[in-house]
Motif scaffolding. Structure first.
Motif, short mmCIF file in Angstrom:
data_model
loop_
_atom_site.label_atom_id
_atom_site.label_comp_id
_atom_site.label_asym_id
_atom_site.label_seq_id
_atom_site.Cartn_x
_atom_site.Cartn_y
_atom_site.Cartn_z
N THR A 44 1.17 5.68 0.22
CA THR A 44 0.65 6.78 0.46
C THR A 44 1.54 7.68 -0.12
O THR A 44 2.64 7.86 0.25
N CYS A 93 -2.94 4.46 -2.47
CA CYS A 93 -3.20 3.41 -3.27
C CYS A 93 -2.92 2.14 -2.78
O CYS A 93 -1.85 1.57 -2.48
N GLU A 94 -3.95 1.19 -2.68
CA GLU A 94 -4.08 -0.01 -2.05
C GLU A 94 -3.42 -1.21 -3.23
O GLU A 94 -4.17 -1.14 -4.21
N ARG A 95 -2.54 -1.66 -3.23
CA ARG A 95 -2.01 -2.59 -4.35
C ARG A 95 -1.92 -3.94 -3.82
O ARG A 95 -1.03 -4.71 -3.97
N ARG A 96 -3.01 -4.71 -3.39
CA ARG A 96 -2.86 -5.92 -2.81
C ARG A 96 -3.05 -6.68 -3.95
O ARG A 96 -2.84 -8.28 -3.94
N LYS A 121 0.86 -1.26 0.02
CA LYS A 121 -0.04 0.12 -0.18
C LYS A 121 0.98 1.12 -0.11
O LYS A 121 1.84 1.35 0.66
#
Length: 174
Positions: A21, A28-31, A19
């Motif tokens: 910031t 932006c969550e990039r899971r 994630k």
């Protein structure tokens, strides 16, 4: 998920997600995006212990080089992605201003490790190899290490199938 490199048994590939910031406050969550870094077994063991104890990867002691490499990969990947998650055709010329990067073990790896009786014992088991030859001279090689079975078919260049050892055994026996 991790893969053992062909060059050294003491190194493995560790896949992770993140994630990010930005200084603007946007998060932006990039899971769904998985990145990979090469780690020593010792560092991977520290990550397993830390994550299972509820410690975030960035706060695990003794893996600062691994964390730096992971964050460098995040910054490189970020140059190729738009903030909405779509891929760019060309990278940004310079990195975006980032205030925080959080690193996570992938959900599938976390679930796999949580169900193990003793994940550190599995990590320390010896690597096993087996090659099965066909009558035409082609072959399938099996490699077991760290709770995973890697299957390579000589007929399919650059293709590997990786299965959890328990699932592999279940599929073969039943």
């Amino acid at each position: 998920m991790f893969y053992i490199t062909g060059e050294s048994r003491d190194k493995m590939h560790f896949e992770y997600c993140y994630k990010i910031t930005y200084e603007s406050g946007e998060v932006c969550e990039r899971r769904q995006i998985q990145l990979c870094v090469e780690l020593s077994k010792e560092d991977y063991g520290k990550i397993i212990r830390g994550v299972l104890d509820g410690v975030s990867i960035e706060k695990i002691e003794g893996i600062s080089e691994a964390i730096t490499a992971m964050k460098d990969n995040v910054m490189s990947a970020d140059r190729w992605m738009n903030k909405n998650g779509s891929w760019r055709s060309t990278p940004l010329k310079k990195n975006r201003a980032v205030s925080k990067i959080e690193l996570f073990m992938t959900d599938s790896e976390y679930a796999r490790i949580r169900k193990m009786k003793d994940p550190i014992e599995t990590l320390n088991r010896p690597e096993e190899h087996m090659t099965i030859y066909r009558s035409d001279g082609s072959f399938v090689s099996l490699k077991y290490e760290n709770g995973r079975v890697t299957i390579c078919d000589s007929r399919e260049k650059n293709v590997r199938r990786i299965a959890d050892a328990d699932n592999f055994i279940r599929d073969i026996v039943h």
